[in-house]
Design a protein around this motif. Sequence first.
Motif, PDB file in Angstrom:
ATOM      1  N   TYR A 158       0.967  -1.220   0.050  1.00  0.00           N
ATOM      2  CA  TYR A 158      -0.020   0.153  -0.069  1.00  0.00           C
ATOM      3  C   TYR A 158       0.885   1.368  -0.072  1.00  0.00           C
ATOM      4  N   SER A 159       0.881   1.983  -0.968  1.00  0.00           N
ATOM      5  CA  SER A 159       1.761   3.179  -1.227  1.00  0.00           C
ATOM      6  C   SER A 159       3.004   3.091  -0.809  1.00  0.00           C
ATOM      7  N   ARG A 160       3.610   1.881  -0.941  1.00  0.00           N
ATOM      8  CA  ARG A 160       5.024   1.790  -0.906  1.00  0.00           C
ATOM      9  C   ARG A 160       5.958   1.319  -2.097  1.00  0.00           C
ATOM     10  N   TRP A 161       6.814   1.643  -2.482  1.00  0.00           N
ATOM     11  CA  TRP A 161       7.691   0.812  -3.463  1.00  0.00           C
ATOM     12  C   TRP A 161       8.245  -0.449  -3.107  1.00  0.00           C
ATOM     13  N   THR A 162       7.917  -1.705  -3.545  1.00  0.00           N
ATOM     14  CA  THR A 162       8.413  -2.914  -2.898  1.00  0.00           C
ATOM     15  C   THR A 162       8.712  -3.829  -3.949  1.00  0.00           C
ATOM     16  N   PRO A 163       9.952  -4.468  -3.904  1.00  0.00           N
ATOM     17  CA  PRO A 163      10.272  -5.406  -4.862  1.00  0.00           C
ATOM     18  C   PRO A 163       9.505  -6.799  -4.932  1.00  0.00           C
ATOM     19  N   ILE A 164       8.892  -7.016  -5.876  1.00  0.00           N
ATOM     20  CA  ILE A 164       8.474  -8.481  -6.458  1.00  0.00           C
ATOM     21  C   ILE A 164       9.240  -9.318  -7.512  1.00  0.00           C
ATOM     22  N   LEU A 165       8.885 -10.372  -7.213  1.00  0.00           N
ATOM     23  CA  LEU A 165       9.465 -11.400  -8.326  1.00  0.00           C
ATOM     24  C   LEU A 165       8.575 -11.894  -9.361  1.00  0.00           C
TER      25      LEU A 165
ATOM     26  N   TYR B   5      13.191  -9.482 -10.814  1.00  0.00           N
ATOM     27  CA  TYR B   5      12.670  -8.755  -9.807  1.00  0.00           C
ATOM     28  C   TYR B   5      12.291  -7.192 -10.471  1.00  0.00           C
ATOM     29  N   TYR B   6      10.875  -6.913 -10.060  1.00  0.00           N
ATOM     30  CA  TYR B   6      10.389  -5.460 -10.279  1.00  0.00           C
ATOM     31  C   TYR B   6      10.282  -4.811  -9.101  1.00  0.00           C
ATOM     32  N   ILE B   7      10.306  -3.451  -9.270  1.00  0.00           N
ATOM     33  CA  ILE B   7       9.869  -2.554  -7.846  1.00  0.00           C
ATOM     34  C   ILE B   7       8.334  -2.016  -8.358  1.00  0.00           C
ATOM     35  N   ILE B   8       7.310  -2.603  -7.297  1.00  0.00           N
ATOM     36  CA  ILE B   8       6.051  -1.824  -7.613  1.00  0.00           C
ATOM     37  C   ILE B   8       5.462  -1.071  -6.537  1.00  0.00           C
ATOM     38  N   ASN B   9       4.418  -0.269  -6.900  1.00  0.00           N
ATOM     39  CA  ASN B   9       3.803   0.730  -6.031  1.00  0.00           C
ATOM     40  C   ASN B   9       2.170   0.460  -6.089  1.00  0.00           C
ATOM     41  N   ILE B  10       1.552   0.201  -5.504  1.00  0.00           N
ATOM     42  CA  ILE B  10      -0.095   0.086  -5.733  1.00  0.00           C
ATOM     43  C   ILE B  10      -0.824   1.272  -4.771  1.00  0.00           C
ATOM     44  N   VAL B  11      -1.362   2.257  -5.576  1.00  0.00           N
ATOM     45  CA  VAL B  11      -2.348   3.172  -4.799  1.00  0.00           C
ATOM     46  C   VAL B  11      -3.648   2.920  -5.177  1.00  0.00           C
ATOM     47  N   PRO B  12      -4.386   2.858  -3.981  1.00  0.00           N
ATOM     48  CA  PRO B  12      -5.797   2.461  -3.997  1.00  0.00           C
ATOM     49  C   PRO B  12      -6.654   3.740  -3.788  1.00  0.00           C
ATOM     50  N   TYR B  13      -7.984   3.608  -4.376  1.00  0.00           N
ATOM     51  CA  TYR B  13      -8.903   4.623  -4.061  1.00  0.00           C
ATOM     52  C   TYR B  13     -10.155   3.965  -4.244  1.00  0.00           C
ATOM     53  N   TYR B  14     -11.064   3.521  -3.247  1.00  0.00           N
ATOM     54  CA  TYR B  14     -12.253   2.781  -3.260  1.00  0.00           C
ATOM     55  C   TYR B  14     -12.082   1.451  -3.894  1.00  0.00           C
ATOM     56  N   ASN B  15     -12.537   1.363  -5.115  1.00  0.00           N
ATOM     57  CA  ASN B  15     -12.636   0.060  -5.700  1.00  0.00           C
ATOM     58  C   ASN B  15     -11.717   0.199  -6.943  1.00  0.00           C
ATOM     59  N   ARG B  16     -10.829   1.108  -7.441  1.00  0.00           N
ATOM     60  CA  ARG B  16      -9.921   1.451  -8.230  1.00  0.00           C
ATOM     61  C   ARG B  16      -8.559   1.649  -7.751  1.00  0.00           C
ATOM     62  N   TYR B  17      -7.748   1.171  -8.765  1.00  0.00           N
ATOM     63  CA  TYR B  17      -6.281   1.043  -8.321  1.00  0.00           C
ATOM     64  C   TYR B  17      -5.349   1.580  -9.446  1.00  0.00           C
ATOM     65  N   LEU B  18      -4.221   2.301  -9.194  1.00  0.00           N
ATOM     66  CA  LEU B  18      -3.147   2.690 -10.113  1.00  0.00           C
ATOM     67  C   LEU B  18      -2.053   1.939  -9.488  1.00  0.00           C
ATOM     68  N   ILE B  19      -1.191   1.294 -10.664  1.00  0.00           N
ATOM     69  CA  ILE B  19       0.000   0.869 -10.245  1.00  0.00           C
ATOM     70  C   ILE B  19       1.379   1.171 -11.031  1.00  0.00           C
ATOM     71  N   GLY B  20       2.322   1.536 -10.352  1.00  0.00           N
ATOM     72  CA  GLY B  20       3.557   1.805 -10.658  1.00  0.00           C
ATOM     73  C   GLY B  20       4.492   0.824 -10.622  1.00  0.00           C
TER      74      GLY B  20
END
Length: 573
Positions: free
Chosen positions: A163-170, A175-190
């Motif tokens: 949640y709103s943190r840049w975190t590594p995923i495999l 490896y990628y660095i991902i950030n998920i920003v939510p707002y109600y039932n919709r999400y934007l992902i960097g």
Amino acid sequence: MIKRKAGSKPYPIRHYVRIMILVSFAVLVLDLVISLASISIMKQQSTRYLQDTAKLYIDRINHDFAYINHYMGWTLANDESLNMMNAYEPDSSEFLKSNDNLYKRFAELQKNYGQEYNFFFYLKNQSFFLNCAPISVTYTDYLELKKQIYSYIEDKDVYAEFYSRWTPILVNGKYYIINIVPYYNRYLIGLISADNLIRPLRQINLGANGYASLVDENGTRISSPLSGSGKLVQQEQGWPGLLRSRTTISTEFSNTTFSADMVIQFGAFEKIMIAQLLIMLLFFIVTSTICAVMLFFNKRVLGPIQNFSENLAHMNEDGQPAGFKSSKIIELEQANDQFKDLVEQVKMFKIAIYEQELEKQRIQLDYMKQQIKPHFFLNCLTSIYSMAQIQMYEEIEHMALSTSKYFRYTFQNGENFVRLEDEIEHVRIYLEIQRSRYRDAFRHHIMQDETAKNVLIPPLVLQTFIENSVKYAISRDPEVQIRLTVTRRESEEGQVTVIQISDNGPGFAPGVLEKLVRGQPLDQSKGTHIGIMNTLKRLEYLYYKRAVVHFSNIEGGGASVILTLPDLPDTST
């Protein structure tokens, strides 16, 4: 046989050989210590420089992360395109138009922050996942990423980590660095690849085997350990302590769960150390060899050296070498010849210094002769005689006393420097004598800075320029004004004394003034200008060419001489 001096103990050559070996060993140890200290300092400086460079890059990434995070949050909350897309079906025209607007928005953001960044949106109501900017991931990674994001959003415990943190995923072994920003039932992902994020740090010169990588909070490397040339670097063991080749710099990102590690590995450090050791070892071997040669040729070397020493001892008191013995060694023969040349050069230097001293004394003598002017003394006596004829007893007393003070100062002054106050008093006495002779033909004004009273200047310097003013100015009909002004001021080299002597007479002749300004000598063949030239020579000698004398004519009539004299540290001499 030459008798040994009392108290001088002879030593065998082995004694000196042992000393040379001990000195060589001490030099070897000292060089080793200095080399270790130098390498330590070099590594510290290199590490500090790379830390500063990495910090600049990390700060920029932190700023980019914060802005992108804020931009995605603002878009979720305020952008009408997402509201429209959330309200309509994916195949509707309104949805497609809003999607196009959102795509343009994030494509522009991508241009500003780099094509490495990827942006996606997820509408939970429609279960719709799509990129909202050009993507740089493979289709396989895209599908895997989509699956993982679905699972992250459904699992609340896992989702809290992203949640709103840049975190590594495999994703598919990468490896990628991902950030998920939510707002109600919709999400934007960097999203950005870990290798792409660390790539600028790999451009820094970290050595042939140095590399930069990202490490998660568990210590797992999430980017490939590539050097600046793109070569995969393998872990290797370095030397312990100061000789260890690797130096690791770790820098934390803000609001993330990973950090950047830079491993510096300059192989030159070890090479320098090895080269230093080899050089000193070679020096030690050469020294030992020389010692062995000295022991072997003991008789053939010490004898000629002793002869050379005797040659140096047999010097006459007048500096002439007497009967140099042959040493049978060409180097010592050459040294003999060079020593003879050195003796001759010393004699020449002594002669040159003696001639310079004679020249100095001659200049001073010429100056003093110039000051002793018989006609001035005779004029003073004539003036006293004329006053006596008309019974001007008071004026006679004043004239006699002033003349006595004037010549006492002139003849008794043998120092290089005198107090400025005394020199000005001498000038005042001279002007009073001249006023007694010429009556009201001129007036004089003396203005002196109080702080300049104890300043030391060469004696009888002002007298020369005052005499010129009296000589060339009082023949005019109007009353002549002679001014002497003394001030103190700061300059680039420190405190200086500025003395200006001016009059309202006819001024310098054009030819004379031009030569004085250019520093050219004046014609003294007719007995004129001797005082000025001698004074300039004295100033140049006593002030080591630091004194400045400026000659000029005053507009409207008159001459001006400005002397700028620095304070000398050795004015007491």
